[in-house]
Scaffold this motif. Structure first.
Motif, PDB file in Angstrom:
ATOM      1  N   TYR A  35      32.168 -11.247  67.041  1.00  0.00           N
ATOM      2  CA  TYR A  35      30.987 -10.471  66.671  1.00  0.00           C
ATOM      3  C   TYR A  35      31.484  -9.202  65.970  1.00  0.00           C
ATOM      4  CZ  TYR A  35      27.762 -13.296  69.519  1.00  0.00           C
ATOM      5  OH  TYR A  35      26.989 -14.311  70.031  1.00  0.00           O
ATOM      6  N   GLN A  82      25.016  -6.498  69.645  1.00  0.00           N
ATOM      7  CA  GLN A  82      26.178  -7.343  69.906  1.00  0.00           C
ATOM      8  C   GLN A  82      26.944  -6.860  71.140  1.00  0.00           C
ATOM      9  OE1 GLN A  82      28.438  -7.460  66.199  1.00  0.00           O
ATOM     10  NE2 GLN A  82      27.479  -9.397  65.662  1.00  0.00           N
ATOM     11  N   VAL A  98      34.250  -8.558  70.354  1.00  0.00           N
ATOM     12  CA  VAL A  98      33.327  -7.659  69.662  1.00  0.00           C
ATOM     13  C   VAL A  98      34.166  -6.595  68.973  1.00  0.00           C
ATOM     14  CG1 VAL A  98      31.359  -6.107  69.852  1.00  0.00           C
ATOM     15  CG2 VAL A  98      31.544  -8.072  71.401  1.00  0.00           C
ATOM     16  N   ALA A 126      26.524  -8.462  62.219  1.00  0.00           N
ATOM     17  CA  ALA A 126      25.180  -7.977  62.570  1.00  0.00           C
ATOM     18  C   ALA A 126      24.602  -7.026  61.535  1.00  0.00           C
ATOM     19  CB  ALA A 126      25.215  -7.308  63.939  1.00  0.00           C
ATOM     20  N   GLY A 157      21.178  -9.820  62.068  1.00  0.00           N
ATOM     21  CA  GLY A 157      21.078  -8.511  62.699  1.00  0.00           C
ATOM     22  C   GLY A 157      19.650  -8.022  62.741  1.00  0.00           C
ATOM     23  N   THR A 202      19.640  -9.158  70.752  1.00  0.00           N
ATOM     24  CA  THR A 202      20.523  -9.200  71.921  1.00  0.00           C
ATOM     25  C   THR A 202      20.421 -10.558  72.617  1.00  0.00           C
ATOM     26  OG1 THR A 202      20.263  -6.818  72.224  1.00  0.00           O
ATOM     27  CG2 THR A 202      21.119  -8.066  74.084  1.00  0.00           C
ATOM     28  N   PHE A 217      22.287 -13.133  70.418  1.00  0.00           N
ATOM     29  CA  PHE A 217      23.742 -13.043  70.539  1.00  0.00           C
ATOM     30  C   PHE A 217      24.214 -13.547  71.901  1.00  0.00           C
ATOM     31  CE2 PHE A 217      23.248  -9.308  67.465  1.00  0.00           C
ATOM     32  CZ  PHE A 217      23.574 -10.074  66.361  1.00  0.00           C
TER      33      PHE A 217
END
Length: 418
Positions: free
Chosen positions: A81, A125, A145, A176, A358, A381, A384
């Motif tokens: 991510y 993310q 991430v 994102a 995103g 959220t 993801f």
């Protein structure tokens, strides 16, 4: 994890998601002057407080990436991510009704520079990884991430992440950038050219003794007015474009200018290599010199990011569409975007499939009154979270799995700043 569970985890964390996005927005990181370390530390502390290992990778004075990892079962490659920590400057304060770094909430919207592009996406993310950890989720592959610096100028953070081995063992990238929670799988490339013409200075009252570089540039502009990067047309991106961005020349009204320069923003589509496009521009200038031997011009490449695309039938795209269907009953039809992202740095070397998804709205990027809808933050959220939970399911990764079968094969490394 079921879609209902993903929605519930995200909904119960609504206030926390907003608070993290606010904290990022309220920590200014405009580029220039490029001082992202302070906001990187905010994100690192959030990861660590949640029990996730997060490394701050210093990249010079005031600059840094932050990289967190949720370990997986190594049944699949790692999932990356990706987002960036810098923003463009806020511009004139008077153009904002909400102060640029206020992180103010009003009418279900979170306002501030970077809310859409792309601190809202970074927060979604990061919170997805944190919620996966709280839920006891062990993804099929490590969930990484990475929040990097410098995307608004030179993608310095993405280059550093790649050079440090951050892409080793990665089988998919989700960026994102603002997409309004739609699915983008292709982006245009950016080829920025600076063309300079040269003349010979003289007094403005005796122009016949000089060679006017601006008039020479006028010929170049006329020739480039109808130039196209290529004849290729992409099903999602359409055709390449050329935009004249800046034009300057001369030092004084009564002085014949001996230099003029112009910059051009070429947006390209897959097909023709950028090197061929530069050669075509140089050939065009060569033809102009045949008619005007006094024309002296040179071409300089000042940005070179390729167009990248993921095939619509790639497993990562099918997974994203299924997650959208299961979460909201909505098919996320693949689209393309004219802007570029750090995918241009992260994807080409290993040909890793990527997505752009995103919560921000693309039309709000770099604008006064930039904002993101809280509902889209929460939805992103959940997306993801469920995407990470399902990563690797039904996807065949033969090369990665054959690597795992080798006796003593090491796990994919955690990126460092080496």
């Amino acid at each position: 994890m079921t879609p209902e569970e993903a929605r519930r985890w995200a909904e119960e964390a609504r206030d926390e998601i907003v608070a993290l996005a606010q904290a990022l927005i309220r920590t200014p990181s405009p580029n220039p002057p490029a001082r992202e370390e302070v906001v990187a530390k905010v994100l690192q502390e959030k990861f660590r407080a949640a029990g996730l290992a997060a490394e701050l990778v210093a990249l010079g004075e005031g600059r840094a990436n932050v990289v967190a990892r949720l370990p997986g079962s190594r049944q699949a490659p790692a999932l990356l991510y990706d987002g960036h920590l810098d923003t463009v400057p806020p511009g004139e304060a008077g153009a904002w009704r909400h102060a640029p770094y206020s992180g103010e909430l009003e009418g279900g919207r979170l306002y501030g520079r970077g809310a859409s592009d792309m601190k809202g996406g970074v927060a979604a993310q990061a919170m997805a990884a944190i919620l996966a950890h709280r839920a006891g989720l062990t993804p099929a592959g490590d969930l990484i991430v990475a929040a990097t610096c410098g995307e608004e100028t030179d993608s310095a953070g993405a280059h550093a992440f790649r050079r440090a081995g951050g892409l080793e063992g990665v089988g998919g990238v989700v960026i994102a950038e603002p997409s309004a929670n739609e699915l983008f799988i292709a982006e245009k490339g950016a080829l920025w050219l600076e063309i300079t013409t040269y003349g010979r200075t003289a007094h403005g009252s005796m122009p016949h003794l000089g060679v006017n570089a601006i008039w020479k540039m006028h010929k170049v502009l006329g020739a480039l007015a109808h130039f196209r990067p290529s004849a290729d047309k992409h099903p999602l991106l359409g055709e390449g474009t050329v935009s004249l961005g800046t034009l300057e020349g001369g030092i004084k009204t009564n002085v014949v200018p001996d230099r003029a320069s112009a910059t051009f923003d070429l947006r390209t589509v897959p097909g023709r290599p950028h090197e061929e496009i530069v050669t075509a521009v140089e050939d065009l200038l060569g033809r102009l010199r045949v008619d005007d031997p006094e024309l002296k011009a040179e071409v300089k490449v000042i940005k070179n990011l390729p167009s990248v695309a993921t095939a619509a039938d790639e497993p990562i795209v099918r997974l994203a569409r299924q997650v959208g269907l299961d979460l909201w009953g909505r098919d996320l039809l693949p689209q393309g975007v004219n802007y570029y992202t750090d995918a241009a740095v992260l994807v080409p070397e290993g040909q890793i499939p990527f997505l752009i998804f995103g919560p921000g709205a693309p039309t709000l990027a770099h604008q006064p009154e930039e904002h993101v809808e809280v509902e889209k933050l929460v939805e992103a959220t959940a997306f993801f979270l469920l995407f990470a939970a399902r990563w690797g399911s039904g996807i065949n990764f033969p090369l990665f799995l054959s690597h795992l079968r080798k006796e003593g094969a090491p796990a994919p490394p955690c990126p460092t700043g080496r």
